[in-house]
Design a protein around this motif. Structure first.
Motif, short mmCIF file in Angstrom:
data_model
loop_
_atom_site.label_atom_id
_atom_site.label_comp_id
_atom_site.label_asym_id
_atom_site.label_seq_id
_atom_site.Cartn_x
_atom_site.Cartn_y
_atom_site.Cartn_z
N ALA A 1 43.27 124.09 -12.77
CA ALA A 1 43.91 125.39 -12.86
C ALA A 1 43.14 126.31 -13.81
O ALA A 1 43.00 127.51 -13.54
N ALA A 2 42.61 125.76 -14.90
CA ALA A 2 41.81 126.56 -15.83
C ALA A 2 40.52 127.03 -15.16
O ALA A 2 40.10 128.18 -15.34
N LEU A 3 39.89 126.17 -14.37
CA LEU A 3 38.69 126.58 -13.64
C LEU A 3 39.03 127.66 -12.61
O LEU A 3 38.28 128.63 -12.46
N GLY A 4 40.16 127.50 -11.94
CA GLY A 4 40.61 128.54 -11.01
C GLY A 4 40.84 129.87 -11.71
O GLY A 4 40.54 130.93 -11.17
N ALA A 5 41.38 129.81 -12.93
CA ALA A 5 41.60 131.03 -13.71
C ALA A 5 40.27 131.71 -14.03
O ALA A 5 40.16 132.94 -13.92
N LEU A 6 39.27 130.93 -14.39
CA LEU A 6 37.95 131.51 -14.67
C LEU A 6 37.38 132.18 -13.42
O LEU A 6 36.80 133.27 -13.50
N LEU A 7 37.58 131.56 -12.27
CA LEU A 7 37.12 132.17 -11.02
C LEU A 7 37.87 133.46 -10.73
O LEU A 7 37.27 134.44 -10.25
N MET A 8 39.16 133.50 -11.00
CA MET A 8 39.94 134.72 -10.78
C MET A 8 39.50 135.83 -11.73
O MET A 8 39.45 137.00 -11.34
#
Length: 174
Positions: free
Chosen positions: A21-28
């Protein structure tokens, strides 16, 4: 012994989910920044069509940043709610919003985020399709009303939460 090994492996899986989820946040955040950069480029042109593109890009970028913040919040809440044990006697070492009362609270928050996303998506569609609105676009407000009504009917412990005082949160009512 087998139970301890099983719960430990579940913790590692939850930690993997939180890091994902943290990696997804960085992508967002990356997507939001690129959409804002596109808006800046569109704003440099003095054309009414470019203005519409700029507004759409800003709204899309804001939406991406909002979703990134939600993913960070979920990541933090999963990590400190389900993976890391902190004794109550140690005092509040993490922010109060990171402590979740359970999976139900996370689900409720996710539904609220979906509602916000649908509202922003509908507003973006209205800006994109300034000349004519299709029936598919008009389904979105109906979905917003139905989801919000279902959320209201389900009720929420998150709105009437009494958190553990050792985590520094207070009772809230709405």
């Amino acid at each position: 012994m087998a139970t301890r090994l099983f719960t430990r492996s579940l913790r590692y899986m939850m930690m993997f989910a939180a890091l994902g989820a943290a990696l997804g946040a960085l992508l967002m955040f990356w997507l939001g920044a690129s959409k804002l950069l596109h808006a800046v480029r569109s704003g440099a042109v003095a054309d009414p069509l470019a203005t519409t593109t700029m507004v759409t890009s800003v709204m899309g970028g804001t939406d991406a940043f909002l979703f990134g913040v939600v993913l960070i919040t979920f990541s933090y809440a999963i990590m400190f709610g389900f993976v890391i044990d902190q004794p109550a006697s140690s005092g509040p070492s993490t922010a109060s919003w990171a402590w979740v009362q359970g999976v139900g609270e996370l689900k409720h928050t996710l539904i609220e985020v979906i509602l916000v996303y649908l509202v922003v998506d509908f507003a973006t569609d209205l800006v994109d399709e300034a000349t004519s609105v299709s029936w598919q676009t008009l389904v979105i407000p109906l979905a917003i009303v139905l989801i919000a009504g279902a959320l209201r009917l389900l009720g929420s412990d998150a709105n009437h939460r009494t958190a553990d005082p050792s985590h520094g949160t207070t009772e809230t009512t709405t």
